[in-house]
Design an enzyme around this catalytic site. Structure first.
Site, PDB file in Angstrom:
ATOM      1  N   GLU A 426       0.845  -1.189   0.000  1.00 29.30           N
ATOM      2  CA  GLU A 426       0.000   0.000   0.000  1.00 29.30           C
ATOM      3  C   GLU A 426       0.886   1.245   0.000  1.00 29.30           C
ATOM      4  O   GLU A 426       1.733   1.410   0.867  1.00 29.30           O
ATOM      5  CB  GLU A 426      -0.878  -0.065   1.255  1.00 29.30           C
ATOM      6  CG  GLU A 426      -1.317   1.262   1.810  1.00 29.30           C
ATOM      7  CD  GLU A 426      -1.887   1.152   3.231  1.00 29.30           C
ATOM      8  OE1 GLU A 426      -1.726   0.101   3.890  1.00 29.30           O
ATOM      9  OE2 GLU A 426      -2.481   2.144   3.653  1.00 29.30           O
ATOM     10  N   ASP A 499      -0.514  -1.188   6.203  1.00 27.74           N
ATOM     11  CA  ASP A 499      -0.312  -0.662   7.551  1.00 27.74           C
ATOM     12  C   ASP A 499      -1.125  -1.465   8.560  1.00 27.74           C
ATOM     13  O   ASP A 499      -2.187  -1.981   8.242  1.00 27.74           O
ATOM     14  CB  ASP A 499      -0.765   0.804   7.635  1.00 27.74           C
ATOM     15  CG  ASP A 499       0.183   1.728   6.869  1.00 27.74           C
ATOM     16  OD1 ASP A 499       1.318   1.282   6.579  1.00 27.74           O
ATOM     17  OD2 ASP A 499      -0.217   2.861   6.555  1.00 27.74           O
ATOM     18  N   ASP A 501      -3.225  -0.800  10.692  1.00 27.16           N
ATOM     19  CA  ASP A 501      -4.320  -0.024  11.279  1.00 27.16           C
ATOM     20  C   ASP A 501      -5.610  -0.322  10.512  1.00 27.16           C
ATOM     21  O   ASP A 501      -5.635  -1.173   9.628  1.00 27.16           O
ATOM     22  CB  ASP A 501      -3.998   1.481  11.251  1.00 27.16           C
ATOM     23  CG  ASP A 501      -3.764   1.985   9.833  1.00 27.16           C
ATOM     24  OD1 ASP A 501      -4.059   1.250   8.862  1.00 27.16           O
ATOM     25  OD2 ASP A 501      -3.275   3.122   9.690  1.00 27.16           O
ATOM     26  N   ASP A 503      -7.308   1.393   8.319  1.00 28.85           N
ATOM     27  CA  ASP A 503      -7.246   1.638   6.876  1.00 28.85           C
ATOM     28  C   ASP A 503      -6.508   0.517   6.154  1.00 28.85           C
ATOM     29  O   ASP A 503      -6.904   0.084   5.072  1.00 28.85           O
ATOM     30  CB  ASP A 503      -6.549   2.972   6.581  1.00 28.85           C
ATOM     31  CG  ASP A 503      -7.449   4.152   6.919  1.00 28.85           C
ATOM     32  OD1 ASP A 503      -8.675   3.934   7.049  1.00 28.85           O
ATOM     33  OD2 ASP A 503      -6.920   5.264   7.066  1.00 28.85           O
TER      34      ASP A 503
END
Ligand code: TSJ
Length: 638
Positions: A426, A499, A501, A503
């Site tokens: 990403e 990541d 998290d 998102d």
């Protein structure tokens, strides 16, 4: 010995029967994993559902007790307690001690239990440390207890009661099952489904292990009509009504509920005697024929389709369609390799004729809805033609083998796919770090820019036009859908690196959705992984630790001591790591943790339902999906 004395040859055979279940539990309940453990509950509940289908039971209560034993209570007629002639034992004892004795008495009506998967109460009994049954009937409460399938005492009267019903409590044997821990959500999903499929039946699920006690009630007057509304609840329906057909033909009870939404996916689920049929069969064939015929006839009659235009295809008409087909049939025949496809030809004609008549009538009464559906199908028809052209072009280029690899792909030098892996990363900055960190011989990097297209929300022509998706398809080399060929896969491992998290989890979910819809064998054959970047870095006296969870950080701190010389860094994204940190923590095959993405084969239709119910464009369901996504992923340490 604790068993009763007067057991004849028949009884000895019985015990051997249940011994066989204990020796080979997998043969009877599929597996001794979590799945098999939960299966025991469905076996018992299905008997109460049969009582509801027969018209004698309106409520079922299921309790997960503190010790992970399960209690099921219904308000039906109660399992008969009179002496069964052949065995010369009370009928209830026969039910629990003789293999395949379920549903052999009584008679008439459709049965959920003892069907495709139903193996009966005796199997549950055989696989339990203990089981107790209490029956309220004729003003009395009768009770019997079994241990490891064996009768502990003759059926006895333990009290009085004005009501009727059956209560069963059992504790699965922890020497047979891997883990005897029930999952509330797994039972919840299945019981909700059962309630949708059995109009007016009220089912409650109570988790007594929780403080406060956790309880859910499922009660749907509309039955499968509400099931369709539920599946569409985070989507945008094209019209307000749910189309509903119901009838009986050749002794087959047929119910169909359907509603289109503005997406492009078909979400059609079929059931026979309340059991999902992932491979469809005659009932599904009848449904499809009816849709195609009725809508084309209507479109011709009302000139929504011009004379020179082609008929709308079934695929076009089912674009964005959510539907439930549920039939009840007394002797279902299952065919095919996995014996999951309904073979009864009379089921096809029953569904087709009941639907044709009622759907035709519905369209005549609701011309606005008819027009909306046909217009959507016309758009689908056009898109399909455009997509076919695009695909033909793509296929020709692949054939010529001139399909250029995507420009942003940093490929590896080793050309043997067995040795190779590709990281889907990403963002450009993380992509940059990954490119410098990687082992160039075996690790390829494909950075993805911007938002990943949600393939649940886009029509095929747009999906195939999307740059990120095109890049993945060409990099993998396998093609998609019917043209998918695993032998062409250019990398043994496809590793999603996002990541740590919400998102990042969202992007991973979108990628998995794309793989699942377009190249599911990639997942089935175990080629898809999730990288696990660390959440924390801890430095102390020039030494470094990485923690991949809060728990792990706590235990490291426990070990090294909590004091002011600790330097704790929380990583917010991959971008915060330099190339060497990224290599050490996430990419080095010697040190990294990879999660392998897996689909439990038997669970696939449920997963499909999960995708459909949770991949709307609203935030809340998506967050829930991500939370539940853990189920989708198996831990694999490398
Ligand atoms: F299968 C089981 F024993 F595990 C079990 C059965 C567990 C539970 C919780 C409920 C039941 C059950 C069975 N509930 N209701 C019934 N009904 C009958 O067994 C029954 C009652 C009457 C007649 C009849 O023809 O009069 C027939 C049947 C099958």
């Amino acid at each position: 010995m604790e068993e009763s004395k007067n057991y004849g040859a028949d009884q000895i055979q019985i015990l051997e029967g249940l011994e066989a279940v204990r020796k080979r539990p997998g043969m009877y309940i599929g597996s001794t994993s979590t799945r098999g453990l939960h299966h025991l509950v469905y076996e018992i509940v299905d008997n109460s559902v049969d009582e509801a289908l027969a018209g004698y039971c309106s409520e079922i209560q299921v309790f997960i007790n503190e010790d992970n034993s399960i209690t099921v209570i219904d308000n039906g007629r109660g399992i008969p307690v009179d002496i069964q002639e052949k065995a010369q034992r009370p009928a209830v004892e026969v039910v629990f001690t003789i293999l395949h004795a379920g549903g052999k008495f009584g008679g008439g009506g459709y049965k959920v239990s003892g069907g495709l998967h139903g193996v009966g109460a005796s199997v549950v009994n055989a696989l339990s440390k203990w089981l107790e049954v209490e029956i309220s009937i004729d003003g009395k409460v009768y009770k019997q207890r079994y241990e490891y399938g064996k009768v502990m005492y003759d059926l006895k009267v333990v009290g009085k009661s004005e009501k009727t019903g059956t209560k069963v409590t059992f504790l699965p044997d922890d020497t047979i099952f891997d883990d005897v821990i029930y999952d509330f959500n797994t039972l919840k999903t299945r019981l909700r489904e059962t309630a949708f499929l059995t109009k007016n039946l009220k089912i409650t699920l109570t988790d007594l292990r929780e403080d406060p006690v956790l309880e859910r009630t499922f009660h749907y007057e509309g039955g499968i009509k509400e099931f369709v509304e539920y599946i569409n609840r985070h989507k945008d329906p094209l019209y307000n009504k749910v189309i509903y057909c119901e009838g009986v033909k050749d002794d087959i009870y047929v119910e169909v509920a359907m509603q289109h939404n503005d997406s492009f996916n078909e979400s059609v689920y079929s059931f026979v005697n309340n059991i999902i049929t992932p491979e469809g069969g005659m009932h599904l064939t009848g449904f499809r024929s009816a849709i195609t015929k009725v809508f084309n006839d209507y479109a011709r009659e009302f000139k929504l389709l011009k004379e020179k235009e082609d008929n709308l295809s079934g695929d076009d008409l089912r674009e964005g369609l959510t539907a439930i087909i549920s039939i009840k049939i007394s002797e279902p025949q299952f065919e095919g390799q996995t014996k999951q496809k309904l073979g009864n030809a009379e089921a096809r004609s029953a569904v087709e004729s009941i639907m044709s008549e009622q759907l035709t009538y519905f369209l005549e009464q609701n011309p606005q809805i008819a027009k909306t559906i046909i217009n959507k199908a016309l758009l689908a028809q056009r898109a399909r033609i455009a997509a076919r052209k695009a695909r033909d072009v793509a296929r020709k280029t692949t054939l010529a083998d001139t399909m250029a690899l995507p420009g942003k792909l940093a490929d590896c030098s080793d050309k043997d796919p067995k040795n190779c892996e590709i990281y889907i990363v990403e963002g450009d900055s993380a992509g940059g770090s990954a490119k410098s960190a990687r082992n160039r011989a075996t690790q390829a990097i494909l950075p993805l820019r911007g938002k990943i297209l949600n393939v649940e929300k886009a029509r095929i022509d747009r999906i195939l036009g999307n740059e990120e998706i095109k890049a993945m398809i060409t990099a993998f080399g396998t093609g998609i859908h019917d043209n998918f060929n695993i032998d062409k896969l250019r990398y043994d491992k496809i590793i999603i690196m996002t990541d740590a998290d919400v998102d990042g989890a969202h992007i991973a979910t979108l990628l998995l959705t794309f793989f699942y819809r377009f190249m599911p064998d990639l997942i089935r054959e175990g080629h898809v992984y999730l990288a696990q970047p660390p959440l924390y870095k801890l430095e102390k006296n020039k030494k470094v630790w990485y923690a991949y969870s809060d728990d792990e950080l706590a235990s490291i701190l426990e070990e090294v001591g909590r004091d002011s010389s600790n330097k704790i860094q929380r990583y917010k994204g991959l971008g915060e790591m330099d190339a060497s940190q990224l290599w050490d923590t996430t990419m080095d095959p010697e040190n990294r943790i990879l999660l392998k993405v897996a689909i439990d084969n038997e669970d696939e239709s449920e997963i499909d339902l999960t995708f459909n119910t949770l991949m709307g464009d609203k935030v809340e369901p998506r967050r829930k999906f991500i939370e539940e996504n853990a189920k989708f992923v198996k831990n694999l340490d490398i």
